[in-house]
Motif scaffolding. Sequence first.
Motif, mmCIF file in Angstrom:
data_model
loop_
_atom_site.group_PDB
_atom_site.id
_atom_site.type_symbol
_atom_site.label_atom_id
_atom_site.label_comp_id
_atom_site.label_asym_id
_atom_site.label_seq_id
_atom_site.Cartn_x
_atom_site.Cartn_y
_atom_site.Cartn_z
ATOM 1 N N LEU A 173 -2.564 -8.479 1.544
ATOM 2 C CA LEU A 173 -3.309 -7.283 1.940
ATOM 3 C C LEU A 173 -4.753 -7.585 2.332
ATOM 4 C CD1 LEU A 173 -2.068 -4.781 -0.813
ATOM 5 C CD2 LEU A 173 -1.172 -5.116 1.495
ATOM 6 N N SER A 174 -5.177 -8.836 2.233
ATOM 7 C CA SER A 174 -6.555 -9.178 2.589
ATOM 8 C C SER A 174 -6.780 -8.997 4.089
ATOM 9 C CB SER A 174 -6.865 -10.619 2.184
ATOM 10 O OG SER A 174 -6.006 -11.518 2.863
ATOM 11 N N ASP A 175 -7.923 -8.442 4.439
ATOM 12 C CA ASP A 175 -8.248 -8.144 5.834
ATOM 13 C C ASP A 175 -8.610 -9.429 6.573
ATOM 14 O OD1 ASP A 175 -9.113 -7.136 8.231
ATOM 15 O OD2 ASP A 175 -10.423 -5.607 7.357
ATOM 16 N N LYS A 176 -7.939 -9.703 7.682
ATOM 17 C CA LYS A 176 -8.170 -10.928 8.458
ATOM 18 C C LYS A 176 -9.057 -10.680 9.688
ATOM 19 C CE LYS A 176 -4.898 -12.798 5.834
ATOM 20 N NZ LYS A 176 -4.279 -11.659 5.180
ATOM 21 N N SER A 177 -9.597 -9.497 9.846
ATOM 22 C CA SER A 177 -10.337 -9.156 11.058
ATOM 23 C C SER A 177 -11.690 -9.863 11.110
ATOM 24 C CB SER A 177 -10.553 -7.648 11.148
ATOM 25 O OG SER A 177 -11.449 -7.208 10.124
ATOM 26 N N GLU A 198 -18.342 -9.943 5.083
ATOM 27 C CA GLU A 198 -18.237 -10.889 3.971
ATOM 28 C C GLU A 198 -19.438 -11.828 3.911
ATOM 29 O OE1 GLU A 198 -15.546 -14.863 3.125
ATOM 30 O OE2 GLU A 198 -14.615 -13.159 4.141
ATOM 31 N N LYS A 256 -14.456 -8.435 11.913
ATOM 32 C CA LYS A 256 -15.422 -7.523 11.308
ATOM 33 C C LYS A 256 -15.514 -7.747 9.808
ATOM 34 C CE LYS A 256 -18.257 -3.986 11.472
ATOM 35 N NZ LYS A 256 -19.551 -4.051 12.182
ATOM 36 N N SER A 257 -14.370 -7.947 9.181
ATOM 37 C CA SER A 257 -14.334 -8.191 7.743
ATOM 38 C C SER A 257 -15.081 -9.478 7.400
ATOM 39 C CB SER A 257 -12.883 -8.279 7.271
ATOM 40 O OG SER A 257 -12.819 -8.578 5.900
ATOM 41 N N GLY A 296 -8.673 -14.029 3.605
ATOM 42 C CA GLY A 296 -8.829 -13.390 4.902
ATOM 43 C C GLY A 296 -9.091 -14.343 6.045
ATOM 44 N N ARG A 304 0.822 -1.227 0.000
ATOM 45 C CA ARG A 304 0.000 0.000 0.000
ATOM 46 C C ARG A 304 0.850 1.268 0.000
ATOM 47 N NH1 ARG A 304 -3.056 -2.953 4.124
ATOM 48 N NH2 ARG A 304 -4.888 -3.917 3.169
ATOM 49 N N ASP A 341 -7.968 -16.578 9.200
ATOM 50 C CA ASP A 341 -6.883 -16.639 10.173
ATOM 51 C C ASP A 341 -6.472 -18.106 10.330
ATOM 52 O OD1 ASP A 341 -5.039 -16.276 12.135
ATOM 53 O OD2 ASP A 341 -6.419 -15.499 13.644
ATOM 54 N N MET A 397 -6.937 -3.761 -1.156
ATOM 55 C CA MET A 397 -7.601 -4.717 -0.259
ATOM 56 C C MET A 397 -7.261 -6.175 -0.551
ATOM 57 S SD MET A 397 -11.394 -2.951 -0.133
ATOM 58 C CE MET A 397 -12.066 -4.242 0.903
#
Length: 514
Positions: free
Chosen positions: A335-339, A346, A341-342, A454, A154, A456, A406
């Motif tokens: 860069l994929s969001d692992k949270s 999704e 919330k994401s 994303g 980024r 974990d 993202m």
Amino acid sequence: MNILQKIGVLLTLIGLLFFTIIPFLGSYKLDEETTIKNTKEIHTEAMVEVLQPMFGKLYTSNLSFISSFKDHFNSYNEELKANQEWDKVIWDDYTFTLTKAASMGPVNDSPLLYLMASIGLTVIGGLFYILPLYRGKPSGIKNDGIFFSSMMARGWLGMLTGSYLILFYIILYWFPEYLTNLVLMVDPLSQALSGGPASQWFLYGFIYSLAIVVMGLRMFRKYKGNKYQMIRTSSVMFFQLSFAFLLPEILVLLNKPWHDFKNIWPLDYSFFYEYRIEGMLNSGALGMFMLIFGILLIVIGVPLFTYLYGKRWYCSWVCGCGGLAETLGDPYRQLSDKSLKSWQIERYLIHGVLVFAVVMTALTIVNYFMSFELLGQATEQIHSIYGFAIGSIFAGVVGTGFYPFMGNRVWCRFGCPLAAYLGMVQRFKSRFRITTNGGQCISCGNCSTYCEMGIDVRWYAQRGQNIVRSSCVGCGVCSAVCPRGVLKLENGKEEGRINDMPIIIGNDSVKAKV
């Protein structure tokens, strides 16, 4: 970076510069004969009258030509709408068609020369940079310096690349008339394959396929020694080149409907549209085969193959969207969001798109068999809304343009209705899982870092718990980057697939959760 790679970067930049400049070259002149030839018979008289002030006038750029065309065309339609003369309004958009027909200049005269100077130089430069990668180094995944890279972390270069992609997609989908010269470059290729002139979609398919092939070679260099990754990459390259690009164009050459045999509803959301159904039914035995084959894939093929192999058989081995994500998008997978919330967003978003696609298709089919008495012209409005919001903005602009922002699977994670369908089968009725050996996990986090979906993965690995997630596309990169061999992709019996008593690794002991 050696000398050959530096030359490759330079050639790529020159090629991209030419690609960006070419749309603004040349001049444009429209006449009555060209207008008549490129408009429908029912609109010919009106279009000749509307565009009469433009005939014989030389425009030095596409910007001035398009501006003048829209002024005359829109004024005509707006006057009719104001007078409520709806039957006389010209709803067809001739902007791209007539801009291309009126083109004069160097690109029109020597299309292949400009094709080589832009896309050709970009491809050659890319190969010069890719082929020396990891030369002389032992097999094994190399991710050195990724989080210090301006392109892949980024940084400003990644932001610039993403912005360029987004702008290109916006122009391609909604303002293709400004890409007229780029389309003219690939006209000879289109004539050779389908016997007809190129459209903006042929240009896009050509660039799309080249991107998968060139970046697929990068995958070969990066993942050398990993048989699964090599075969998987070869598969997406083959299906994109043959089934998605070459075969549909050859079908058009044979006067058959354009058809991508590997594209499945609801990803191919227009499969049950009237013009598609009529086109297949009116094309004899081959058209009937297209229709039956497509329906069998939806009803039997998807659940059967997903039961046996998980959604990876399609998402990571066949799909064109997945093919681009796995090749061109590979540098951005971290860069994929692992949270949490994401993940919550999704689940609601991707299944919401699936519901939208199912409802829209059901209404389309019912309306078709009721001779359009159910919804009338409202069917087209539903199609337009879905095509604009999902097919264009989500799948195109966001799905690819957001790679550097993202990660490479934004569309696959949050928007693809077929991925949602496959995922439900994979989660509840499949033999596929990723098994883990918690006793060997050292919690390095490579698996989670490079999971493009994303997930974990480390959370599961630390517990020795099988990974059974509807979002997993079975790309196998988590297993490939694991230094201890903790993860393994398997197609086993359904029993014990979801293990509720995983091993917990603690500081003082190894315990079984009971």
